[in-house]
Design an enzyme around this catalytic site. Structure first.
Site, PDB file in Angstrom:
ATOM      1  N   ASP A   1       0.844  -1.108   0.048  1.00  0.00           N
ATOM      2  CA  ASP A   1      -0.126   0.051   0.038  1.00  0.00           C
ATOM      3  C   ASP A   1       0.844   1.217   0.000  1.00  0.00           C
ATOM      4  OD1 ASP A   1      -2.223  -1.666   0.192  1.00  0.00           O
ATOM      5  OD2 ASP A   1      -2.112  -1.385   2.358  1.00  0.00           O
TER       6      ASP A   1
HETATM    7  N1  URA Z   1      -1.284  -5.963   3.660  1.00  0.00           N
HETATM    8  C1  URA Z   1      -1.557  -5.083   3.662  1.00  0.00           C
HETATM    9  O1  URA Z   1      -2.658  -4.455   4.173  1.00  0.00           O
HETATM   10  N2  URA Z   1      -1.229  -3.651   2.916  1.00  0.00           N
HETATM   11  C2  URA Z   1       0.079  -3.981   2.557  1.00  0.00           C
HETATM   12  O2  URA Z   1       0.638  -3.118   1.976  1.00  0.00           O
HETATM   13  C3  URA Z   1       0.603  -5.436   2.506  1.00  0.00           C
HETATM   14  C4  URA Z   1       0.097  -6.171   3.044  1.00  0.00           C
END
Ligand code: URA
Length: 237
Positions: free
Chosen positions: A104
């Site tokens: 993310d």
């Molecule tokens: N899980 C998440 O919620 N976000 C990420 O960036 C990676 C794994």
């Protein structure tokens, strides 16, 4: 076909400027002919490239470890927002780079950037059970029963099944730091897992892919090439 100067610079030992220099001096040949024009295009599978008459074995693919900073998106280039591929320095850059697995925008840590689609598929496929390790700072305490629930796998309200995880408290506090290892990479997976346990992830960092740890010498936004031995560590579980 790729520009020769780009390919040579992406091999890891020469900068774009070095490449220009050595080519100007007539030290590089392609299929026996000296080439001084650094924009010439070659086929790395077919053309024989020599430096000072010694054949250079051009690497087919490149594998880069990046410490992703917050605020950068895990995507290839050409997006409106700054991407991890935009952060790759010239020396490692080549066409077709993409992040193998997405973090993310607000997640930090280990992103593997490559131009090798088969390798990416191999390490991302849940079938291969390659665990990705995350450190999650949580909003509040996590109970033993929550840990057990996450370890057993959960089905979300919308029917999404999130497979079993390995969960370990790293630092016990009002806002504990928890290590979670998962072998699939569904959208917002870690955040959704803790949300299912009634908690909230306030900061998330990927620290490891397979058995390969993010290099602690890399500051956010920095990257380096992954060695062949390290690549094995990602795949070996
Ligand atoms: N899980 C998440 O919620 N976000 C990420 O960036 C990676 C794994």
């Amino acid at each position: 076909m790729e520009r020769l100067d780009k390919i040579l610079a992406s091999q890891g030992t020469l900068s774009r400027r070095d490449v220009k220099e050595i080519m100007k001096k007539g030290r590089v040949s392609v299929n026996g002919t000296v080439v001084k024009d650094s924009s010439i295009k070659v086929d790395i599978y077919k053309d024989e490239v020599c430096l000072d008459s010694e054949k250079i074995t051009l690497k087919k693919h490149i594998y880069i470890m990046m410490n992703k900073p917050q605020g950068v998106v895990s995507a290839s280039e050409g997006e409106k927002e700054e991407t991890v591929v935009d952060l790759v320095p010239d020396e490692f850059y080549r066409k077709g780079l993409f992040p193998a697995g997405r973090l993310d925008k607000d997640t930090t840590g280990f992103v593997l950037i490559t131009d090798d689609g088969d390798f990416a598929h191999k390490i991302l496929s849940p079938k291969n059970h390659i665990f990705k390790t995350y450190l999650a700072r949580l909003d509040h305490e996590l109970s033993e029963s929550d840990i057990r629930m996450l370890e057993n796998g959960i089905t979300l309200g919308d029917g999404t099944i999130l497979k079993e995880a390995k969960v370990e408290i790293v630092e016990q506090s009002d806002t504990p730091l928890v290590k979670i290892m998962i072998c699939e990479g569904k959208y917002h997976q870690v955040k959704r897992m803790f949300a299912a346990a009634g908690n909230r992830v306030v900061a998330l960092h990927r620290s490891k892919m397979g058995e390969l740890e993010l290099d602690s010498a890399l500051n956010p936004g920095e990257c380096r090439e992954i060695t062949p031995e390290e690549l094995q560590k990602i795949q070996k579980i």
